[in-house]
Design an enzyme around this catalytic site. Sequence first.
Site, short mmCIF file in Angstrom:
data_model
loop_
_atom_site.label_atom_id
_atom_site.label_comp_id
_atom_site.label_asym_id
_atom_site.label_seq_id
_atom_site.Cartn_x
_atom_site.Cartn_y
_atom_site.Cartn_z
N GLU A 159 0.46 2.33 5.61
CA GLU A 159 -0.35 2.18 4.32
C GLU A 159 0.68 1.44 3.38
O GLU A 159 0.16 0.45 2.76
CB GLU A 159 -0.72 3.44 3.77
CG GLU A 159 -1.85 4.13 4.48
CD GLU A 159 -2.14 5.42 3.75
OE1 GLU A 159 -1.50 5.78 2.70
OE2 GLU A 159 -3.05 5.99 4.20
N HIS A 192 -9.62 4.90 0.34
CA HIS A 192 -9.80 6.47 0.55
C HIS A 192 -11.20 7.07 0.48
O HIS A 192 -11.45 8.06 1.07
CB HIS A 192 -8.77 7.33 -0.14
CG HIS A 192 -7.49 6.95 0.19
ND1 HIS A 192 -6.72 5.86 0.01
CD2 HIS A 192 -6.53 7.88 0.77
CE1 HIS A 192 -5.42 6.10 0.33
NE2 HIS A 192 -5.44 7.36 0.96
#
Length: 308
Positions: A159, A192
């Site tokens: 990430e 997300h």
Amino acid sequence: MLEPGNGLIRQAEHAHTRCWVCVLSCFLLACVYVGSLYVWRSSLPRDHPSVIKRRCASVLVVSALSPAAVKAWMHWADIRVDVSLWELMGVRMEGFVPAVILPLLLTMVFYLGPLVHSALDNPDDFTMEVQSSLDVHSWRLCLGDAVWLRNQVVAPVTEELVFRGAMLPMLVPCTGPTAAVFVAPLFFGVAHFHHIIEQRRLHKDSMSVILLVAGMQFLYTAVFGAFTAFIFMRTGHIVGPVLCHSFCNSQGLPDISSALQHPQRTALLFAYVMGALLFLVLLFPLTDPFFYGAIPVCSLAPAPPSVC
């Protein structure tokens, strides 16, 4: 012969086009990262070891290809710099040791309250955790735990490399360093939202609850993303954001509501407040570029460089 006004118009159009290329490149990269999680069809929950292993493999492939995405963007946007691609993405040796220690120390200062909270509630467990963090055998056991490996290693590395190391160099020429710190986390937060799909598939909660949780998750992931983006822009290293990300994943969100109901509430609240104040006081000194050398990504910034 072109008139000066026409030249300025063309420069403005080129800058506008470059900005669209920057934003679309970041959006596509975020979509590919999230999409890679769903190339494997499965009815199993996300924490099942087989699901974790497949998804880890997918995001590792995407993160490994992210330098190629940045290289392609540099070609399309006609970006030329005097540093290597890896240096732009925060993979470099100058200032490496401070980049490992100081941002992590800053994050631990912010978590002073939760750490004191944990030590007061479970002193034995807290001592064991500190000891295990220094024990090689404990690390070997952790590496065999798929959930731990995902949360503490694969997610932070992939990430941060994609959403910070790749996206910030693409955004800085368009937005400038300061705005990039706040724009990049939006892609991270929106990424997300894919948890909505999983929660809906498992029918764990009503849609209103799922959306509320997703909104809260977007908020704190965006705030956290701004912090690690700030660390990246100030240090020019990806290792600091990765370690901070891993540490925060291990600690979770500070449980302030529990602290307010604790028998030693006064001492705990003092620790929470001191942690926040020390964090603010040390934020710029511990991320001073003096410790890290010239920041490669800042070479992309239009003047004035501000955060850099």
